[in-house]
Scaffold this motif. Structure first.
Motif, PDB file in Angstrom:
ATOM      1  N   LEU A 199       0.870  -1.046  -0.047  1.00  0.00           N
ATOM      2  CA  LEU A 199       0.030  -0.115   0.027  1.00  0.00           C
ATOM      3  C   LEU A 199       0.943   1.207   0.098  1.00  0.00           C
ATOM      4  N   ASP A 200       0.404   2.353  -0.758  1.00  0.00           N
ATOM      5  CA  ASP A 200       1.312   3.298  -0.959  1.00  0.00           C
ATOM      6  C   ASP A 200       0.990   4.194   0.298  1.00  0.00           C
ATOM      7  N   PRO A 201       1.929   4.542   1.073  1.00  0.00           N
ATOM      8  CA  PRO A 201       1.916   4.949   2.561  1.00  0.00           C
ATOM      9  C   PRO A 201       1.380   6.217   2.538  1.00  0.00           C
ATOM     10  N   THR A 202       1.370   7.024   1.420  1.00  0.00           N
ATOM     11  CA  THR A 202       0.951   8.423   1.248  1.00  0.00           C
ATOM     12  C   THR A 202      -0.480   8.734   0.828  1.00  0.00           C
ATOM     13  N   CYS A 203      -1.114   7.666   0.569  1.00  0.00           N
ATOM     14  CA  CYS A 203      -2.436   7.559   0.009  1.00  0.00           C
ATOM     15  C   CYS A 203      -3.417   6.968   0.794  1.00  0.00           C
ATOM     16  N   ARG A 204      -4.616   7.515   1.002  1.00  0.00           N
ATOM     17  CA  ARG A 204      -5.662   6.632   1.756  1.00  0.00           C
ATOM     18  C   ARG A 204      -6.031   5.464   1.142  1.00  0.00           C
ATOM     19  N   VAL A 205      -6.287   4.433   1.898  1.00  0.00           N
ATOM     20  CA  VAL A 205      -6.442   3.317   1.410  1.00  0.00           C
ATOM     21  C   VAL A 205      -7.525   2.995   0.672  1.00  0.00           C
ATOM     22  N   GLY A 206      -8.760   3.698   1.016  1.00  0.00           N
ATOM     23  CA  GLY A 206      -9.975   3.830   0.058  1.00  0.00           C
ATOM     24  C   GLY A 206      -9.844   4.289  -1.262  1.00  0.00           C
ATOM     25  N   ASP A 207      -8.884   5.289  -1.259  1.00  0.00           N
ATOM     26  CA  ASP A 207      -8.583   5.653  -2.748  1.00  0.00           C
ATOM     27  C   ASP A 207      -7.792   4.737  -3.535  1.00  0.00           C
ATOM     28  N   GLN A 208      -6.952   3.961  -2.900  1.00  0.00           N
ATOM     29  CA  GLN A 208      -5.958   2.991  -3.532  1.00  0.00           C
ATOM     30  C   GLN A 208      -7.144   1.682  -4.028  1.00  0.00           C
ATOM     31  N   VAL A 209      -8.009   1.431  -3.127  1.00  0.00           N
ATOM     32  CA  VAL A 209      -9.047   0.238  -3.561  1.00  0.00           C
ATOM     33  C   VAL A 209      -9.999   0.616  -4.787  1.00  0.00           C
ATOM     34  N   ALA A 210     -10.141   2.162  -4.843  1.00  0.00           N
ATOM     35  CA  ALA A 210     -11.178   2.612  -5.740  1.00  0.00           C
ATOM     36  C   ALA A 210     -10.582   2.802  -7.098  1.00  0.00           C
ATOM     37  N   GLU A 211      -9.124   2.620  -6.978  1.00  0.00           N
ATOM     38  CA  GLU A 211      -8.325   2.559  -8.414  1.00  0.00           C
ATOM     39  C   GLU A 211      -9.173   1.673  -9.598  1.00  0.00           C
ATOM     40  N   SER A 212      -9.434   0.626  -9.259  1.00  0.00           N
ATOM     41  CA  SER A 212      -9.808  -0.552 -10.082  1.00  0.00           C
ATOM     42  C   SER A 212     -11.122  -0.299 -10.416  1.00  0.00           C
ATOM     43  N   LEU A 213     -11.919   0.118  -9.512  1.00  0.00           N
ATOM     44  CA  LEU A 213     -13.394   0.466  -9.690  1.00  0.00           C
ATOM     45  C   LEU A 213     -13.525   1.799 -10.971  1.00  0.00           C
ATOM     46  N   ARG A 214     -12.580   2.436 -10.564  1.00  0.00           N
ATOM     47  CA  ARG A 214     -12.875   3.851 -11.601  1.00  0.00           C
ATOM     48  C   ARG A 214     -12.178   3.470 -12.811  1.00  0.00           C
ATOM     49  N   LEU A 215     -11.158   2.985 -12.696  1.00  0.00           N
ATOM     50  CA  LEU A 215     -10.512   2.367 -14.130  1.00  0.00           C
ATOM     51  C   LEU A 215     -11.362   1.585 -15.057  1.00  0.00           C
ATOM     52  N   HIS A 216     -11.657   0.023 -14.133  1.00  0.00           N
ATOM     53  CA  HIS A 216     -12.370  -0.873 -14.976  1.00  0.00           C
ATOM     54  C   HIS A 216     -13.645  -0.709 -14.947  1.00  0.00           C
TER      55      HIS A 216
END
Ligand SMILES: Nc1ncnc2c1ncn2[C@@H]1O[C@H](COP(=O)(O)OP(=O)(O)OP(=O)(O)O)[C@@H](O)[C@H]1O
Ligand code: SF4
Ligand SMILES: [Mg+2]
Lengths: 349, 314
Positions: A119-136
Motif C-alpha cells: 500500500l502506498d503510505p502516502t495515499c488513503r487506502v480507500g482511494d487505492q482500492v477505488a482505483e480499479s473501480l474507477r479504471l475498469h
C-alpha cells in the motif's frame, strides 16, 4: 451499459474445456541482456474456471516469477524468453500496454506477501482500492467510494467508512491484507493470484484470511492461483496442486493425491517435513542440501544432487544424464521422475 | 501537532537568540572598538583624536554595560532598525529589504526553473535506467556540473545579449533582465536535482506498492503520478531547500557579473568596506531565513508522510 454487456459476453467467450489461464513452456531469464541467466525453464501450468490451484515449492524455485509472468509484471531485470501464456483464449505475451492494463485488476486480481508494503503510505487506502473501480468500471469518485465501503464490509474490515479514509500505517498486516483483497476483488476478476498471502501474518490471522479467500472464490466462482510453501494451507484450500522445483513443475495432480500419495522424491520430502516426522534416530526429518537454481544445472534430473532414491535406483544412470519428462502416474497425477512408474490401472487403460 | 509546533518554536527562538548575540558582537571582532570603526569609516585621517573618540563612544552609547547595549540593539533590530550604513549613509533595513527581494526573486526563479526541467528528466531517466533518456540525462548533468558559473554567465551574455540581442546584458530592470541570470543560476541545481530525482524515483519505482498499483491496471504514467512522485519527493524537497537557503545569501558571481543589486553583492561590498551594520543585519536575515526554510521543509514532510503526522499527534 457497455460495461455490463461486455461483462456478460466475456463469461462465454471461451469454450468450457479451455483453461482460463494456460502457461506453456515458459522460460524466464534474469540479468543484464546478453548475460541473462535462466530462472524458469519450461514451466507449464493450467487453471480452469472456478478452480483453486496451489503452486508450492522451495524458496527461489520461481513461484513468484511465474505468477508475475501471467500479468507481465516481472521485475525490470527479468524477461520472458520463451513460451506462451493464454488467458481466456487471448495471447497475453502479444498484448500491448493498454490491453495489459485492461487485463490487470480487471480480469486478473493479485495479492502479495507483504500487504503493508503493497500500500502506498502516502495515499488513503480507500482511494487505492477505488482505483480499479474507477479504471475498469468507470465509476465516479462518489460511486467508487461507496462501493469501497461495501467491499470493506464484505472482506470483514470493521468500521469500513472510517477505515477507508485511513492511511496504511494505521493497518495491521491482517487488515492490510483484507484491504488488498478488497482492491483485488473490486473489479470482479475471473482469476485471483495470491502470492503467499498469509506468510507474513500470525497463525490466527492466517486462518481468517484463508477462509475469506476461500469464501470469496466460491461465491464469485472465481479461480484462484494460490502460491504457498505451507502444505497445510494447500490441503485445506486447493483442488489441484503443482509442485515447482528449480524453475519447473516436478509433480502435479489433485490435491488429495499429491498430499496423501506424493510420488516425486522432492514432494515426498516436502510432505514429510511439513508433518515434522522423525527419522529412525529420533531426529526431525529434513531435506538435506539447498535448492539449486535452474542456472546452475547442466543436465540430468534437477533434484539428483539431493535425491535419496537416485543413488539406489536402477535409474541412477538416467538421473545423472538426462531430465525425466512430466509423465502420468495416475489419472491427472503426473510426476517428473525416472523412478515413478505408471500405476497398474493406468497402464491397463 | 501542537507538541511539534512548540518544539520547533523553541528551537527557532534559541537559534535566533544565538544569532543575534553573534551579530551584536561583530563590531568587537578585529579591532575590538566599534567607535574607532565608525570614526575610521567617516574620517580619512588614520590618527584619531582621543577626545573625538571618547565623544563618539558616548554618542553611540558604548559607555553603557554590554548587556544594556545588546538589549537596545536588539530592540531596534526587532523593529527592522539596524542603523545607518557606514558607506551609503542609508538605513540598513531598507537596503537589506531591497537586496533580499532581488535575491529571493532570482533564487526562486532559478530553482523553480531547475525543478521544472529536472522533475520530468529525472523521472524519465529512472523509468529506464541505462536507457536513452537516462544516458542523455547523465551526459547533461555531468556537463552542467563541470562548467562554472563565471564561464557560463559571460557566454550567456555573449550569445543572448550581444549576438542575438534578445536579452539585456546586465542590470535589474524588469522581467527580461531576470531571464539570463536565472538561467545561468539554474544550471547547476538543475543537474543536482535531476540526479537526486533519478535516484529517488528508481528507489520508488521498485517499491512493492508500485507493482501493486500496476496490478490493479494503472498505467505506468498514472502510477508514477499517483504513487511515485509524492513518495520520491522528500529528498528533492530537502535538496531544494538547501539550495534555496544557499542562494538567498546571494550568488556573488552571478550578481556581480550581471550587475544585480542582490544580497550577494551587498554583503560582498560590506565585507570589503567593513560596513558593520550591513554585515550584522545581513547575517541575521540570512540565518533567520534559513531557519524559516527549514521549518517549511519539516512541515512539507508532515504534509507528505501521514505516519509522521500521526506520530507527532496530529
Ligand atoms: N528482482 C530480481 N532480481 C534478481 N533475481 C531475482 C529477482 N526476483 C527473483 N529473482 C531470482 O529468481 C529466482 C526465482 O524467484 P521467485 O521470486 O520466483 O522465487 P519464489 O519461488 O517465489 O521464492 P519465495 O518462496 O522465496 O518467494 C530466485 O533464484 C531469485 O533469486
Ligand atoms: S529422476 Fe532420479 S534423481 Fe530425479 S527425482 Fe527421480 S530418482 Fe531422484
Ligand atoms: Mg515468492
Amino acid at each position: 451499459m457497455s460495461v455490463v454487456v461486455s461483462l456478460a459476453e466475456r463469461r462465454v467467450t471461451a469454450a468450457p474445456a479451455e483453461p482460463l489461464l494456460a502457461i506453456e513452456d515458459l522460460h524466464v531469464a534474469i540479468g543484464p541482456s546478453g548475460r541473462a541467466a535462466p530462472v524458469i525453464e519450461g514451466m507449464n501450468l493450467e487453471i480452469r474456471r472456478s478452480e483453486i490451484v496451489a503452486l508450492v515449492g522451495e524458496s527461489g524455485s520461481g513461484k513468484s516469477l511465474t505468477a508475475l509472468s501471467a500479468t507481465r509484471l516481472l521485475p525490470r531485470a527479468a524477461e520472458i524468453t520463451r513460451g506462451r501464456i493464454r488467458f481466456d483464449g487471448e495471447d497475453v505475451l502479444a498484448m500491448g500496454p493498454r490491453a495489459l492494463d485492461g487485463l490487470r485488476g480487471n480480469r486478473i486480481g493479485m495479492i502479495f506477501q507483504q500487504p503493508q508494503a503493497m500500500l502506498d503510505p502516502t495515499c488513503r487506502v480507500g482511494d487505492q482500492v477505488a482505483e480499479s473501480l474507477r479504471l475498469h468500471r468507470g465509476l465516479s469518485r462518489e460511486a467508487a467510494g461507496a462501493r469501497v465501503v461495501e467491499l470493506f464490509r464484505e472482506v470483514g474490515i470493521p468500521a469500513p467508512e472510517a477505515r477507508a479514509r485511513d492511511f496504511p500505517y494505521a493497518f495491521s498486516g491482517g487488515m492490510a491484507q483484507r484491504v488488498m483483497i478488497a482492491a483485488a476483488l473490486s473489479a470482479d476478476p475471473d482469476l485471483l493470484i495470491a502470492d503467499e498471502p498469509t506468510t507474513a501474518l500470525d497463525v490466527t490471522v492466517q486462518a481468517q484470511i484463508l477462509r475469506l479467500l476461500h469464501e470469496q472464490c466460491r461465491q464469485r466462482r472465481m479461480s484462484l492461483l494460490l502460491i504457498s510453501h505451507d502444505l497445510g494451507i494447500v490441503a485445506a484450500l486447493a483442488d489441484r496442486v503443482a509442485v515447482m522445483y528449480a524453475g519447473r513443475v516436478i509433480e502435479e495432480g489433485p490435491a488429495r493425491a499429491i498430499l496423501s500419495a506424493p510420488r516425486h522424491p522432492y514432494t515426498r520430502a516436502l510432505v514429510e517435513c511439513s508433518l515434522l516426522k522423525r527419522d529412525a534416530g529420533g531426529r526431525l526429518v529434513a531435506l538435506p542440501g539447498s535448492a539449486i537454481s535452474a542456472r546452475e544445472l547442466s543436465h540430468g534430473c534437477r533434484f539428483q544432487p539431493r535425491c535419496a532414491i537416485a543413488a539406489q535406483s536402477a535409474h541412477n544412470h538416467d538421473c545423472c544424464s538426462s531430465e525425466p519428462a512430466l509423465a502420468c502416474c495416475h489419472g491427472s497425477h503426473k510426476a517428473r521422475c525416472w523412478a515413478v512408474k505408471p500405476e497398474p490401472e493406468e497402464a491397463q487403460q | 501537532m501542537w507538541h511539534f509546533a512548540l518544539r520547533r518554536g523553541t528551537v527557532l527562538l534559541l537559534t535566533l537568540f544565538v544569532v543575534s548575540v553573534v551579530a551584536f558582537l561583530i563590531p568587537y571582532i578585529g579591532e575590538g572598538d566599534p567607535a574607532l570603526l565608525v570614526l575610521r569609516a567617516r574620517i580619512a585621517d588614520p590618527n584619531v583624536d582621543p577626545a573625538t573618540l571618547e565623544a563618539m563612544r558616548r554618542q553611540l552609547g558604548l559607555d553603557r554595560p554590554l548587556a544594556i547595549q545588546y538589549l537596545a540593539w536588539l530592540g531596534d533590530a526587532l523593529r527592522g532598525d539596524f542603523g545607518l550604513s557606514f558607506i551609503r549613509r542609508a538605513p540598513v533595513g531598507d537596503m537589506l529589504g531591497g537586496a533580499l527581494l532581488v535575491s529571493i526573486t532570482l533564487a526562486l526563479s532559478a530553482l523553480l526553473l531547475a525543478l521544472l526541467v529536472s522533475a520530468p528528466l529525472g523521472t524519465l531517466a529512472a523509468m529506464r535506467p541505462g536507457g536513452r533518456a537516462d544516458t542523455a540525462a547523465t551526459l547533461l548533468t555531468q556537463t552542467l556540473i563541470a562548467i562554472p558559473e563565471y564561464w557560463m554567465a559571460p557566454m550567456g551574455i555573449l550569445i543572448f545579449a550581444l549576438w542575438l540581442g534578445w536579452l539585456p546584458s546586465a542590470g535589474w530592470d524588469g522581467p527580461a533582465s531576470l531571464v539570463l541570470p536565472a538561467l545561468v543560476l539554474a544550471l547547476r541545481p538543475l543537474a543536482y536535482f535531476t540526479r537526486i530525482i533519478r535516484a529517488a524515483m528508481i528507489d520508488v519505482l521498485d517499491a512493492p506498492y508500485i507493482t501493486a498499483a500496476r496490478s490493479r491496471g494503472l498505467g505506468m504514467t498514472q502510477t508514477v503520478m499517483r504513487h511515485g512522485l509524492r513518495n520520491g519527493a522528500m529528498p528533492v524537497i530537502t535538496l531544494f531547500a538547501l539550495w534555496l537557503a544557499g542562494l538567498l545569501g546571494g550568488s556573488v558571481v552571478v550578481e556581480v557579473i550581471f550587475a544585480i543589486p542582490g544580497m550577494g553583492r551587498l554583503i560582498y561590498e560590506a565585507v570589503i568596506n567593513k560596513d558593520i551594520p550591513v554585515l550584522q543585519a545581513g547575517f541575521v536575515a540570512i540565518v533567520a531565513l534559513a531557519v524559516v526554510i527549514n521549518t517549511l521543509v519539516d512541515l512539507a514532510y508532515l504534509a507528505i508522510n501521514p505516519a509522521l503526522r500521526h506520530s507527532h499527534g496530529a
